[in-house]
Design an enzyme around this catalytic site. Sequence first.
Site, PDB file in Angstrom:
ATOM      1  N   ARG A  44       0.937  -1.250   0.015  1.00 43.78           N
ATOM      2  CA  ARG A  44      -0.029  -0.028  -0.169  1.00 43.78           C
ATOM      3  C   ARG A  44       0.824   1.245  -0.114  1.00 43.78           C
ATOM      4  O   ARG A  44       2.125   1.167  -0.112  1.00 43.78           O
ATOM      5  CB  ARG A  44      -0.898   0.002   1.141  1.00 43.78           C
ATOM      6  CG  ARG A  44      -0.617  -0.637   2.351  1.00 43.78           C
ATOM      7  CD  ARG A  44       0.129   0.278   3.201  1.00 43.78           C
ATOM      8  NE  ARG A  44      -0.073   1.811   3.369  1.00 43.78           N
ATOM      9  CZ  ARG A  44       0.969   2.440   3.748  1.00 43.78           C
ATOM     10  NH1 ARG A  44       2.261   2.045   3.601  1.00 43.78           N
ATOM     11  NH2 ARG A  44       0.874   3.799   3.504  1.00 43.78           N
ATOM     12  N   GLY A  45       0.026   2.542  -0.088  1.00 35.99           N
ATOM     13  CA  GLY A  45       0.986   3.830  -0.346  1.00 35.99           C
ATOM     14  C   GLY A  45       1.015   3.768  -1.758  1.00 35.99           C
ATOM     15  O   GLY A  45       1.338   2.917  -2.519  1.00 35.99           O
ATOM     16  N   ALA A  46       0.678   5.017  -2.358  1.00 33.72           N
ATOM     17  CA  ALA A  46       0.562   5.303  -3.661  1.00 33.72           C
ATOM     18  C   ALA A  46       1.638   4.768  -4.702  1.00 33.72           C
ATOM     19  O   ALA A  46       1.426   4.061  -5.544  1.00 33.72           O
ATOM     20  CB  ALA A  46       0.076   6.755  -4.057  1.00 33.72           C
ATOM     21  N   ARG A  76      -7.881  -0.476  -6.487  1.00 34.19           N
ATOM     22  CA  ARG A  76      -8.033   0.766  -5.614  1.00 34.19           C
ATOM     23  C   ARG A  76      -8.186   1.942  -6.530  1.00 34.19           C
ATOM     24  O   ARG A  76      -7.068   2.331  -7.259  1.00 34.19           O
ATOM     25  CB  ARG A  76      -6.644   0.916  -4.618  1.00 34.19           C
ATOM     26  CG  ARG A  76      -6.665  -0.114  -3.573  1.00 34.19           C
ATOM     27  CD  ARG A  76      -5.543   0.196  -2.771  1.00 34.19           C
ATOM     28  NE  ARG A  76      -6.346   1.026  -1.634  1.00 34.19           N
ATOM     29  CZ  ARG A  76      -5.331   1.464  -0.652  1.00 34.19           C
ATOM     30  NH1 ARG A  76      -4.257   1.339  -0.422  1.00 34.19           N
ATOM     31  NH2 ARG A  76      -6.032   2.456   0.093  1.00 34.19           N
ATOM     32  N   ASP A 215      -1.946  10.968  -2.844  1.00 32.45           N
ATOM     33  CA  ASP A 215      -2.380   9.857  -3.784  1.00 32.45           C
ATOM     34  C   ASP A 215      -2.718  10.316  -5.247  1.00 32.45           C
ATOM     35  O   ASP A 215      -2.962   9.842  -6.232  1.00 32.45           O
ATOM     36  CB  ASP A 215      -3.541   9.204  -2.983  1.00 32.45           C
ATOM     37  CG  ASP A 215      -3.025   8.313  -2.100  1.00 32.45           C
ATOM     38  OD1 ASP A 215      -3.016   8.997  -0.926  1.00 32.45           O
ATOM     39  OD2 ASP A 215      -2.710   7.021  -2.462  1.00 32.45           O
ATOM     40  N   ASN A 225      -5.580  12.717  -0.033  1.00 34.22           N
ATOM     41  CA  ASN A 225      -4.477  12.168   0.772  1.00 34.22           C
ATOM     42  C   ASN A 225      -5.475  11.185   1.772  1.00 34.22           C
ATOM     43  O   ASN A 225      -6.643  11.389   1.659  1.00 34.22           O
ATOM     44  CB  ASN A 225      -3.820  12.983   1.825  1.00 34.22           C
ATOM     45  CG  ASN A 225      -3.610  14.439   1.024  1.00 34.22           C
ATOM     46  OD1 ASN A 225      -4.563  15.304   0.827  1.00 34.22           O
ATOM     47  ND2 ASN A 225      -2.448  14.764   0.722  1.00 34.22           N
TER      48      ASN A 225
END
Length: 324
Positions: A44-46, A76, A215, A225
């Site tokens: 995860r995390g853009a 996502r 993001d 965000n």
Amino acid sequence: MDNIIFENNRLFILDQSKLPNEEIVIEMKSLEDCYDAILRLKVRGAPAIGIFAGYSLALFHGGNIEKAKEYLDSARPTAVNLTYATSRILKSYRGGKNPVEEAVAIHNEDKNTCFKISEYGLSLLKDGDGILTHCNAGALAASKYGTGLGPIILGTEKGYKFHIYCDETRPLLQGARLTSYELEKSGADVTLICDDMASYVMKKGLINAVLVGCDRVAANGDTANKIGTSGVAVLARYYGIPFYVLGPLSTVDFNTPDGDGIVIEERDADEIKNMYFEKPSALPQTKCLNPAFDVTDNSLITAIITDRGIARPPYEISLKELLK
Ligand code: MRU
């Protein structure tokens, strides 16, 4: 420990859903494994989602690359990095190139990008600063250094003594589970707070800057965000504290004029009621609203720090300038 490992044509990830209590590396063996890893925030995390999706599509498209891309992209919807990476893989495949080489290039570029963001960000901080973070935008969310945490990690390496206040970040606790874990490992001074304590530490004068990842950034500088970020930005404005958003210039979606056009991912109600509790925290019939991100209005953002430089208001102009 690396979050995404590509070795001998095999793809592994550090399962972030198990951190900080267990450091477990798992191998991806199919497109479905990859989709599940993105959906369940094992990765995860853009920027990390983008890097991982690049490898996933390159390795497991199974011959029907358009369909595989669509499937991965649906995991996502908010982070622009996911479709940015899968579009690059598709283009290289259609151009007769090896898409795995493109995936490796995306990964390597991100390391360089994060380093530049970290340097630009550090130029705005002073030794001894108190810094508030929300969610996790460190190496786990990207590659080495990360984005929002990059200036802190780089500064700590250079001997700066920051005092970091780290929001827990409900409901999935990326701040508590991941940011405090990364900062402890880096040797930074970190104090964990609940999300609703941000105003308390600001009012006490403990915070000199807020650093967050992003993001998707609209052309006018509105940014998506992690949920709760816009509230932190409102507080920062009230207390006169600089609020910095950090991310690669590729996170700017010039086709989306403002934040109203950003699709916000909604997640399962169970994340609010049932995760991280021994017993459910609400009755089964209680409705939950669980948006994963919110949009921070550009008027609340002091600067957007990218790998190509620092943009300041008015963002319609300054973000485009960085493309040159
Ligand atoms: O839902 P997550 O954990 O993927 O959300 C992560 C964040 O909100 C990050 O702060 C954002 O993706 C920027 S990552 C460098």
